[in-house]
Design a protein around this motif. Structure first.
Motif, short mmCIF file in Angstrom:
data_model
loop_
_atom_site.label_atom_id
_atom_site.label_comp_id
_atom_site.label_asym_id
_atom_site.label_seq_id
_atom_site.Cartn_x
_atom_site.Cartn_y
_atom_site.Cartn_z
N SER A 210 0.85 -1.22 -0.09
CA SER A 210 -0.07 -0.01 -0.16
C SER A 210 0.94 1.17 -0.02
O SER A 210 1.87 1.16 0.38
CB SER A 210 -0.97 0.03 1.44
OG SER A 210 -0.34 0.14 2.27
N PHE A 267 -7.70 -1.76 -3.67
CA PHE A 267 -8.47 -0.92 -3.03
C PHE A 267 -7.78 0.45 -3.15
O PHE A 267 -6.48 0.56 -3.11
CB PHE A 267 -8.18 -1.31 -1.36
CG PHE A 267 -8.79 -0.32 -0.34
CD1 PHE A 267 -10.21 -0.04 -0.20
CD2 PHE A 267 -7.92 0.52 0.32
CE1 PHE A 267 -10.66 0.77 0.90
CE2 PHE A 267 -8.38 1.20 1.15
CZ PHE A 267 -9.81 1.73 1.44
N GLU A 269 -8.81 4.51 -1.45
CA GLU A 269 -9.81 5.69 -0.82
C GLU A 269 -9.31 6.85 -0.89
O GLU A 269 -8.29 7.41 -1.04
CB GLU A 269 -9.68 5.38 0.48
CG GLU A 269 -10.93 5.97 1.66
CD GLU A 269 -10.49 5.52 2.93
OE1 GLU A 269 -11.78 4.79 3.43
OE2 GLU A 269 -9.28 5.33 3.60
#
Length: 278
Positions: A210, A267, A269
């Motif tokens: 990430s 993912f 955000e």
């Protein structure tokens, strides 16, 4: 467990629960229904995994562990025992048929690729494939659905050619179910296993890469690259699993089978790094 850690755990669960709440609200599921499912899960795990000398945990201990009343624990255990499917999951017939078309020697050519199958016949046909692995779904209905989602092509002579590696659910309802059962469930189960101090085996692989510093203008390219690489990973593991299935296909009903799943996901955000839940 310290009170400080307890509070941090509750805050982490709140973060995890937010996407679940989104999914449930979109599906028309309110808190009362969720609460019943959550209680069933707590009672089922406390009963099966915290017993003494291999026996189920008694009602009083389950009540103490879960904070539910003894009456409520008894009601929920009766519900679980009377309807075991309430806590079981299984693959969809569509995905099973697609997977077996890629893995069973009866439906493969000499190079190991899926054959173009005639529709009717006792062996080496689409009807035979569906009869073996499609549950009680008629071959005609399976053909119609696979054509609808673009997974197969039908030739002029009625034979069927597979054109997709796997089934991507088309309807929103089915996508939600497949994502929860085949995505969230194995991932959370891995976390639960790795955090269990009393586990009987080594930790399972759990790897996430990430970053919080990707420019908005680069997001589209990051998504495309991620999708390509994740597809490559998924197909390589599918090949590995199919090799094991072929190797041990004669043992498929001996009771010595175990479920294995490998997941990879993307993912993102929006918001600044300081706003992120991570």
């Amino acid at each position: 467990m310290s009170q400080e850690f307890h509070q941090k755990m509750l805050l982490a669960l709140l973060v995890v629960m937010r996407p679940l709440a989104r999914i449930m609200l979109r599906s028309g599921i309110g808190f009362r229904e969720f609460s019943e499912v959550a209680k069933l899960a707590f009672v089922d795990v406390a009963t099966k995994e915290y017993g003494i000398r291999g026996r189920p945990t008694n009602i009083s201990r389950v009540a103490v562990m879960t904070g539910l009343t003894r009456k409520e624990v008894k009601r929920l255990r009766v519900k679980i025992e009377s309807d075991p499917q309430v806590i079981k999951t299984k693959a969809t017939p569509l995905s099973d048929v697609m997977h077996r078309w890629h893995s069973e020697s009866e439906f493969l050519d000499r190079s190991g690729s899926p054959k173009v199958l005639p529709f009717s016949g006792e062996t080496g046909t689409f009807s035979a494939l569906v009869k073996k692995f499609g549950g009680d779904i008629p071959a005609g209905a399976m053909r119609t659905e696979l054509k609808r989602i673009g997974a197969i092509d039908e030739h002029e002579d009625g034979s069927l050619e597979i054109v997709k590696r796997s089934v991507a659910p088309d309807g929103l309802d089915e996508k939600m179910l497949v994502s929860l059962l085949h995505g969230a469930y194995p991932m959370l189960s891995t976390i639960a296993h790795n955090l269990d101090p009393n586990r009987s085996s080594e930790t399972w692989p759990q790897i996430t890469a990430s970053t919080k510093f990707v420019r908005k203008s680069d997001m589209g390219r990051i998504r495309r690259i991620s999708e390509d690489r994740l597809n490559d990973i998924a197909e390589s593991f599918d090949d590995l699993f199919m090799a094991y299935e072929t190797l041990h296909e004669s043992e498929s009903s001996d009771g010595n089978q175990n479920l294995v799943a490998v997941g990879a996901f993307y993912f993102e955000e929006s918001g600044s790094p300081s706003d992120s839940s991570w």
